[in-house]
Design an enzyme around this catalytic site. Structure first.
Site, short mmCIF file in Angstrom:
data_model
loop_
_atom_site.label_atom_id
_atom_site.label_comp_id
_atom_site.label_asym_id
_atom_site.label_seq_id
_atom_site.Cartn_x
_atom_site.Cartn_y
_atom_site.Cartn_z
N THR A 1 28.41 28.78 17.77
CA THR A 1 28.50 30.23 17.82
C THR A 1 28.30 31.04 16.45
O THR A 1 27.75 32.02 16.24
CB THR A 1 29.95 30.79 18.41
N GLN B 1 31.18 38.37 29.72
CA GLN B 1 30.34 36.99 29.66
C GLN B 1 29.07 37.11 30.64
O GLN B 1 28.17 36.22 30.41
CB GLN B 1 31.38 35.95 30.09
N GLY C 1 36.01 26.11 25.27
CA GLY C 1 37.10 26.71 24.19
C GLY C 1 36.79 27.97 24.15
O GLY C 1 35.87 28.69 24.41
N ASP C 2 37.56 28.60 23.39
CA ASP C 2 37.85 30.04 22.84
C ASP C 2 39.05 29.93 21.87
O ASP C 2 39.57 28.88 21.45
CB ASP C 2 38.14 30.99 23.88
N LYS D 1 26.30 38.36 28.57
CA LYS D 1 25.90 37.38 27.41
C LYS D 1 25.21 35.97 28.02
O LYS D 1 24.27 35.81 27.55
CB LYS D 1 27.35 36.89 26.94
N LYS E 1 35.94 33.40 32.86
CA LYS E 1 36.81 33.46 31.47
C LYS E 1 38.22 32.98 32.06
O LYS E 1 38.54 33.29 33.08
CB LYS E 1 36.85 34.64 30.96
N SER F 1 26.64 25.43 25.04
CA SER F 1 27.51 24.79 26.17
C SER F 1 26.61 24.48 27.38
O SER F 1 26.57 23.42 27.76
CB SER F 1 28.49 25.67 26.29
N ASN G 1 36.89 28.74 14.45
CA ASN G 1 35.73 28.15 14.68
C ASN G 1 34.32 29.04 14.34
O ASN G 1 33.55 28.70 13.31
CB ASN G 1 35.61 27.64 16.19
#
Ligand code: NDP
Length: 444
Positions: free
Chosen positions: A209, A111, A165-166, A114, A126, A376, A240
């Site tokens: 995403t 992350q 979310g994930d 990213k 995370k 986000s 998703n």
């Protein structure tokens, strides 16, 4: 031993039993080797890589809750606050039985790069739990989320750490988590993203995403004088990311012929009817198997095996290490020319090496799925401004961010003599910004 090898050995020694974290660090350090070698003396003195691979903080806590039968259940909860050099920690929460500290460290580490690639001011984090929302009632999910947030709220905030979310954490869970945060702190602030549209959510966040993945894919294909139109595409997963990647492929004239879940995969040679998948997965929370009962000509096969279906483009959008060396060999034998990762690290290291050695076009997850966290961050901006942008406005910003990400990856790979290697490009471009910020901020 080179500095990168030394640091990798140290990571393995100091973080036992965390193979996913080792794997993520190895991939990043290997592709940074040329950059590190060029600045080795300074980076060693400043212990840049030791600091980069050690989370700033890990919070782990007990999550007790009561199930519908009155039985007390206990899960583990975590938040890994990995790196805040360029902004508040930002990264999703994952609720899945496979969650442990090592998995969250791998995700938090990825992350960092990213988030840096998005060009927005967000650091890497995370979190999550080994709680499994599958098969739980809404009441059970709510009680779990409330208990989880009762602890997590002490460690997050709109300018401190903003989870999203994930896997296993969608609109329902974010709603319950937000409600409890507000109730405890009394603050109506943008502390979570992926919120409902009536309480601070952003248009397009749900799609971001999957759409972002396809915007980046489209950009890369254009660069290589190709297009999505007319291509046969496999999409693993049916959550998703998978659903909205499929939607955008279809809008751009590609044909998605297969999707999956953790039980098996469906094959529909006429092209997936996405409204049926959405109904099964988003409305009824059912299994992908039901698709084959509803659509004549479609088949369902139990187990992993989606990658044996002939295609031009493969989009792994389910989970880590779901595409291995055997899978990529099958894909290549069937003339698949491109893999783009919607999920985080879905391709094993061996499969990635094979891809790069065999000239298959490849977009790594940390670039390809960055559209989610980017949107986000746009949600955070709208919350701070107390404004809501239109769908077109958010979508345009997302498209521009994905274009910029491609340009950064392309440029970084080229600068270090690795043209077309977007794994190296993404890691280098993400790294450069974070390291500059870390060095400027002193030893912290
Ligand atoms: P969802 O929970 O919505 O969907 C996950 C999908 O993957 C489901 O179809 C699920 O099947 C399948 N899956 C999960 N675990 C496994 C497993 N161990 N083996 C096989 N299939 C599995 O998650 P998302 O779509 O949000 O996330 C998918 C991936 O994308 C993850 O790697 C995530 O980290 C990444 N990602 C997500 C972002 C987002 O905005 N949502 C942003 C960036 C990355 P089943 O229902 O049977 O469990």
């Amino acid at each position: 031993m080179s500095y990168t090898e030394e640091v990798y050995a140290r990571v393995v020694e100091k973080n036992p039993g965390e193979p996913e974290f080792h794997q993520a660090v190895k991939e990043v350090l290997e592709s940074l080797k040329k950059v590190i070698d060029a600045n080795e003396a300074e980076y060693r003195k400043m212990a840049v890589l030791e600091r980069l691979t050690e989370p700033e903080r890990i919070i782990s806590f007990r999550v007790p809750w009561v199930d519908d039968a009155g039985q007390v259940q206990v899960n583990k909860g975590y938040r890994v606050q990995f790196n805040s050099a360029i902004g508040p920690y930002k990264g999703g929460l994952r609720f899945h039985p496979s969650v442990n500290q090592g998995v969250l460290k791998f995700l938090g580490f990825e992350q960092i790069f990213k988030n840096s690639l998005t060009g927005l001011p967000i650091g890497g984090g995370k979190g999550g739990s080994d709680f499994d929302p599958k098969g739980k009632s809404d009441g059970e999910v709510m009680r779990f989320c409330q208990s989880f947030m009762t602890e997590l709220n002490k460690h997050i905030g709109a300018d401190q750490d903003v989870p999203a979310g994930d896997i296993g954490v969608g609109a329902r869970e974010i709603g319950f988590l937000y409600g409890q945060y507000k109730r405890i702190t009394g603050l109506y602030e943008g502390v979570l993203t992926g919120k409902g549209l009536t309480f601070g959510g952003s248009l397009i966040r749900t799609q971001a995403t999957g759409y972002g993945l396809i915007y980046l894919l489209d950009e890369m294909l254009k660069h290589h004088k190709n297009t999505i139109e007319g291509k046969t595409v496999l999409v693993s997963g049916s959550g998703n990311v998978a659903i909205y990647a499929t939607e955008k492929v279809q809008q751009l004239g590609g044909k998605v012929v297969a999707m999956s879940d953790s039980n098996g995969y469906i094959h529909d040679p006429d092209g997936i009817k996405l409204d049926i998948v959405k109904n099964i997965k988003e409305v009824r929370r059912g299994r992908i198997k039901e698709y084959a009962d509803k659509v004549p000509g479609a088949t369902y096969t139990e187990g992993k095996g989606i990658w044996s279906i002939p295609c031009d483009i493969a989009l792994p959008c389910a989970t880590q290490n779901e595409l291995n060396l055997d899978d990529i060999k099958k894909l290549k034998a069937n003339n698949c020319f491109c893999v783009a990762e919607g999920a985080n690290m879905p391709t094993t290291l061996e499969a990635t090496d094979f891809i790069l050695e065999n000239g298959i076009l490849f977009l790594p997850g940390k670039a390809a799925n960055a559209g989610g966290v980017a949107t986000s961050a746009l949600e955070m901006s709208q919350n701070s401004l107390r404004l809501s942008w239109t769908e077109e406005e958010v979508d345009q910003r997302l498209q521009q961010i994905m274009k910029d990400i491609f340009a950064k990856c392309e440029d970084a790979a080229r600068r270090y003599g690795m043209e077309g290697n977007y794994v190296a490009g993404a890691n280098i471009a993400g790294f450069e910004k974070v390291i500059n910020a870390m060095l400027a901020q002193g030893i912290v």
